[in-house]
Motif scaffolding. Structure first.
Motif, PDB file in Angstrom:
ATOM      1  N   GLU A 286       0.841  -1.244   0.113  1.00 51.37           N
ATOM      2  CA  GLU A 286      -0.028  -0.043   0.075  1.00 51.37           C
ATOM      3  C   GLU A 286       0.711   1.317  -0.034  1.00 51.37           C
ATOM      4  OE1 GLU A 286      -3.483   0.242  -0.082  1.00 51.37           O
ATOM      5  OE2 GLU A 286      -3.243  -2.098  -0.687  1.00 51.37           O
ATOM      6  N   ALA A 287       1.909   1.039   0.865  1.00 52.36           N
ATOM      7  CA  ALA A 287       2.822   2.405   0.911  1.00 52.36           C
ATOM      8  C   ALA A 287       3.575   2.720  -0.499  1.00 52.36           C
ATOM      9  CB  ALA A 287       4.079   2.141   1.958  1.00 52.36           C
ATOM     10  N   ALA A 288       3.826   1.489  -1.377  1.00 46.22           N
ATOM     11  CA  ALA A 288       4.384   1.549  -2.571  1.00 46.22           C
ATOM     12  C   ALA A 288       3.450   2.298  -3.578  1.00 46.22           C
ATOM     13  CB  ALA A 288       4.691   0.240  -3.160  1.00 46.22           C
ATOM     14  N   LYS A 289       2.129   2.207  -3.508  1.00 43.75           N
ATOM     15  CA  LYS A 289       1.168   2.979  -4.357  1.00 43.75           C
ATOM     16  C   LYS A 289       1.287   4.280  -4.178  1.00 43.75           C
ATOM     17  CE  LYS A 289      -2.251  -0.943  -3.996  1.00 43.75           C
ATOM     18  NZ  LYS A 289      -3.467  -1.414  -3.525  1.00 43.75           N
ATOM     19  N   VAL A 290       1.439   4.838  -3.020  1.00 44.23           N
ATOM     20  CA  VAL A 290       1.859   6.292  -2.871  1.00 44.23           C
ATOM     21  C   VAL A 290       3.321   6.761  -2.548  1.00 44.23           C
ATOM     22  CG1 VAL A 290      -0.569   6.551  -1.858  1.00 44.23           C
ATOM     23  CG2 VAL A 290       1.690   6.091  -0.409  1.00 44.23           C
ATOM     24  N   GLY A 291       4.226   5.796  -3.436  1.00 47.96           N
ATOM     25  CA  GLY A 291       5.678   6.045  -3.408  1.00 47.96           C
ATOM     26  C   GLY A 291       6.294   6.404  -2.015  1.00 47.96           C
ATOM     27  N   LYS A 292       5.724   5.462  -1.073  1.00 50.66           N
ATOM     28  CA  LYS A 292       6.475   5.803   0.381  1.00 50.66           C
ATOM     29  C   LYS A 292       6.820   4.419   0.834  1.00 50.66           C
ATOM     30  CE  LYS A 292       4.139  10.019   1.738  1.00 50.66           C
ATOM     31  NZ  LYS A 292       3.360  10.791   2.705  1.00 50.66           N
ATOM     32  N   LYS A 293       7.319   3.529   0.068  1.00 51.09           N
ATOM     33  CA  LYS A 293       7.722   2.120   0.529  1.00 51.09           C
ATOM     34  C   LYS A 293       8.960   2.238   1.335  1.00 51.09           C
ATOM     35  CE  LYS A 293       8.707  -2.679  -0.921  1.00 51.09           C
ATOM     36  NZ  LYS A 293       8.799  -3.562  -2.042  1.00 51.09           N
ATOM     37  N   ALA A 294      10.031   2.787   0.631  1.00 46.10           N
ATOM     38  CA  ALA A 294      11.173   2.948   1.126  1.00 46.10           C
ATOM     39  C   ALA A 294      11.220   3.629   2.728  1.00 46.10           C
ATOM     40  CB  ALA A 294      12.081   3.716   0.353  1.00 46.10           C
ATOM     41  N   GLU A 295      10.341   4.676   2.756  1.00 49.81           N
ATOM     42  CA  GLU A 295      10.110   5.308   3.890  1.00 49.81           C
ATOM     43  C   GLU A 295       9.542   4.526   5.032  1.00 49.81           C
ATOM     44  OE1 GLU A 295       7.529   9.285   5.758  1.00 49.81           O
ATOM     45  OE2 GLU A 295       8.144   9.087   3.522  1.00 49.81           O
ATOM     46  N   ARG A 296       8.438   3.927   4.497  1.00 52.23           N
ATOM     47  CA  ARG A 296       7.730   2.942   5.583  1.00 52.23           C
ATOM     48  C   ARG A 296       8.601   1.772   6.093  1.00 52.23           C
ATOM     49  NH1 ARG A 296       5.599   2.631  10.015  1.00 52.23           N
ATOM     50  NH2 ARG A 296       4.298   0.744  10.414  1.00 52.23           N
ATOM     51  N   TYR A 297       9.514   1.220   5.189  1.00 49.68           N
ATOM     52  CA  TYR A 297      10.485   0.337   5.589  1.00 49.68           C
ATOM     53  C   TYR A 297      11.449   0.705   6.316  1.00 49.68           C
ATOM     54  CZ  TYR A 297      13.364  -3.859   4.782  1.00 49.68           C
ATOM     55  OH  TYR A 297      14.282  -5.017   5.135  1.00 49.68           O
ATOM     56  N   LYS A 298      12.006   1.733   6.525  1.00 50.99           N
ATOM     57  CA  LYS A 298      12.941   2.205   7.174  1.00 50.99           C
ATOM     58  C   LYS A 298      12.349   2.623   8.666  1.00 50.99           C
ATOM     59  CE  LYS A 298      16.686   5.680   8.056  1.00 50.99           C
ATOM     60  NZ  LYS A 298      16.248   5.773   9.360  1.00 50.99           N
ATOM     61  N   GLU A 299      10.991   3.033   8.726  1.00 53.27           N
ATOM     62  CA  GLU A 299      10.492   3.272   9.903  1.00 53.27           C
ATOM     63  C   GLU A 299      10.313   1.717  10.675  1.00 53.27           C
ATOM     64  OE1 GLU A 299       7.523   7.115   8.582  1.00 53.27           O
ATOM     65  OE2 GLU A 299       6.779   4.909   8.807  1.00 53.27           O
ATOM     66  N   LEU A 300       9.843   0.744   9.926  1.00 52.17           N
ATOM     67  CA  LEU A 300       9.661  -0.588  10.457  1.00 52.17           C
ATOM     68  C   LEU A 300      10.816  -1.237  10.985  1.00 52.17           C
ATOM     69  CD1 LEU A 300       6.962  -2.075   8.090  1.00 52.17           C
ATOM     70  CD2 LEU A 300       6.809  -1.498  10.290  1.00 52.17           C
ATOM     71  N   ASP A 301      12.069  -0.827  10.148  1.00 52.18           N
ATOM     72  CA  ASP A 301      13.325  -1.367  10.534  1.00 52.18           C
ATOM     73  C   ASP A 301      13.924  -0.811  11.530  1.00 52.18           C
ATOM     74  OD1 ASP A 301      15.604  -3.019   9.325  1.00 52.18           O
ATOM     75  OD2 ASP A 301      16.624  -1.248   9.708  1.00 52.18           O
ATOM     76  N   ASP A 302      13.601   0.483  11.663  1.00 53.59           N
ATOM     77  CA  ASP A 302      14.126   1.142  12.957  1.00 53.59           C
ATOM     78  C   ASP A 302      13.545   0.864  14.340  1.00 53.59           C
ATOM     79  OD1 ASP A 302      16.154   2.705  11.259  1.00 53.59           O
ATOM     80  OD2 ASP A 302      14.767   4.423  11.440  1.00 53.59           O
TER      81      ASP A 302
END
Length: 557
Positions: free
Chosen positions: A482-498
């Protein structure tokens, strides 16, 4: 007196004993025969084709090998007169040897660094080690003797080690059914923890190959060693390959990298040094403790560099052998199988002079994932330590079993489960030092086979069902999609990883007593030495009593 009466016959028998042959009363004539035969056996026939071929190949003659391997003057031969003798009659009841082809298998007793051992060595210069150049009973006798005396067995293989050849059909006049009468005794030795150590110092063919591969530890001379089920000519005759030689068919580049042979040595001299070294860690048999030697390396020695050996970035690698060499006694680390199953590291070492088995994963090969060959390698080491009463020290950094098409084709899970069964079937004491990762089934296999578990962790410890790399993608597939659809997959992935990395602080696990203790890496040696000292003082004596009573029955094979 009639000549055919019983009395006359008896008189003739007595007169024969008193005949003018005048045999020496001290049996010196028999001693002379023995001396002559032993002299013939110990003097090489330099004109023999087999001897010339041996030297042209750069190989030592069999008795030169004994001199190089064993402590000087310690060899006592068993079966020194066995072989084929041509006798010449010298009197009514006497004859003398005029030629002698000794058995092509020399065996006896000697010492390795003061340790008494039994030894069998092939003489490839006589019939290439085939059965028709040997005395078959010698090999069987020595295997039985090792069981009876509880002494280590050293095997120098150069030929077929008593295997047959087609010429036996011609000499016997009939073709025989093959049998392996010695192998039952070999299996008994392996399971009883009687060290079997073998060196390939020439072509090891058929039965000879089987004898050395069946050892607890084997080594091959890189310059002259080779091993195969059948030699190049037989392979060619079976239309299975042309233009083969011993090295391309079964040299060290093949068998020291596929696990058939444990170690490779530069030459014969290094083969013998490895045999001496390996034996120094092992008892004479499984009802004895491994030999403890004085150590000048302080047991409380610290190493500040261990605090920095594990990179802070999880994807970076390091040399795990650096940790092993730091923790164990200086110069005591002896690796077994460095060229095969390279995702795993195994060997023996000492802690305060006390022998231990060592297990580690190798993050520099496939990230340290445990593959099929690595599982086989660790299985073999655990079984060796179990029959030899060696405690095992493990340095744990395992991200899981290997994955992907190659891993599946290699039956990784099959061999991983075999390793798991071995962990839970063996009873030798284990101590775990968790240096970094413990993930998945592979991680659980390595640390949970003893109850209670004996272990500590370093501050660099990471654990769970899956590494974050890949694990986040699996657990949050929909959310990341879902985050990829709005171009924020990398940002959300980093939040989860952190967030996950914050929660994976090993201190949080210790708060919940999920890990028993987190220690300063610099103190690892003193911690491990204290554990091993207790094992040797308290646990090992009880284990020996249990083995003698049949309560513990380890199996190497």
């Amino acid at each position: 007196m009639p000549e055919n009466t019983k009395a006359a016959q008896r008189i003739r028998q007595v007169s024969t004993h008193l005949s003018p042959q005048k045999l020496p009363v001290d049996y010196s004539d028999v001693f002379d025969d023995m001396k002559l035969l032993r002299s013939m056996a110990s003097t090489p026939d330099t004109s023999r084709r087999g001897y010339i071929r041996q030297k042209e190949a750069g190989k030592l003659w069999v008795r030169e090998r004994l001199e190089q391997l064993l402590d000087q003057g310690s060899f006592t031969e068993i079966g020194s007169l066995s072989g084929t003798v041509t006798w010449e009659k010298t009197g009514p009841t006497t004859d003398k040897p005029v030629s002698f082809i000794p058995s092509n298998n020399i065996q006896g007793m000697g010492r390795l660094k003061g340790r008494k051992v039994l030894l069998t060595a092939d003489d490839f210069t006589i019939r290439g080690g085939h059965l028709d150049g040997s005395t078959a009973g010698k090999t069987i006798y020595l295997e039985k003797l090792a069981l009876a005396l509880k002494l280590p067995m050293i095997k120098l293989v150069d030929g077929s080690s008593g295997g047959g050849s087609v010429t036996i059909i011609g000499t016997q006049g009939w073709s025989y059914l093959p049998s392996l009468p010695a192998f039952r005794h070999i299996v008994d030795q392996l399971n009883q923890g009687i060290p079997n150590l073998g060196a390939v110092v020439g072509p090891a063919i058929g039965l000879g190959a089987a004898r050395v591969v069946s050892c607890h530890f084997s080594v091959m001379a890189a310059d002259i060693g080779s091993l195969f089920n059948a030699g190049p000519e037989v392979v060619k005759g079976a239309a299975l390959g042309n233009d083969l030689n011993p090295q391309t068919l079964g040299g060290p580049a093949i068998h020291c990298t596929n696990g058939t042979i444990d170690n490779m040595a530069r030459d014969e001299a290094e083969c013998y040094e490895q045999l001496r070294t390996m034996l120094s860690y092992l008892p004479n048999c499984g009802v004895e403790a491994p030999p403890v030697i004085p150590s000048t390396d302080p047991e409380n020695r610290t190493d500040e560099s261990l605090r920095r050996v594990i990179p802070r970035r999880p994807t970076r690698m390091y040399n795990p052998r650096t940790i092993i060499s730091s923790v164990v006694d200086r110069e005591s680390w002896f690796e077994i199988g460095p060229l095969w199953g390279r995702t795993a590291i195994s060997g023996v070492a000492r802690l305060g002079g006390r022998p231990v088995g060592i297990i580690s994963l190798n993050c520099e090969v496939n990230g340290g994932t445990l593959d099929a060959a690595g599982s086989q390698k660790l299985t073999r080491l655990l079984k060796l330590c179990d029959v030899m009463n060696l405690p095992v020290l493990q340095f744990i950094d395992v991200p899981g079993y290997a994955i992907g098409p190659a891993a599946e084709k290699a039956a990784t899970m099959r061999w991983g489960v075999e390793l798991a069964k071995t962990y839970f079937d063996t009873t030798t004491p284990l101590f775990n030092v968790i240096t970094r990762r413990v993930y998945g089934v592979a991680g659980g296999v390595m640390i949970s086979s003893r109850d209670p578990v004996m272990q500590v962790a370093w501050p660099s410890g990471q654990w769970g069902s899956l590494p974050l790399e890949g694990g986040i993608e699996v657990a949050h597939r929909h959310e990341l999609g879902e985050a990829a659809k709005v171009g924020k997959k990398a940002e959300r992935y980093k939040e989860l990883d952190d967030e996950y990395r914050r929660l994976m602080n090993p201190v949080r696990t210790a708060n919940a007593f999920g890990i028993e203790e987190i220690v300063d890496p610099k103190d690892t040696r003193s911690i491990c030495c204290a554990w091993v000292k207790h094992v040797y003082k308290t646990l090992l004596p009880q284990r020996l009593l249990d083995r003698a009573a049949g309560k513990i029955v380890p199996k190497f094979c």
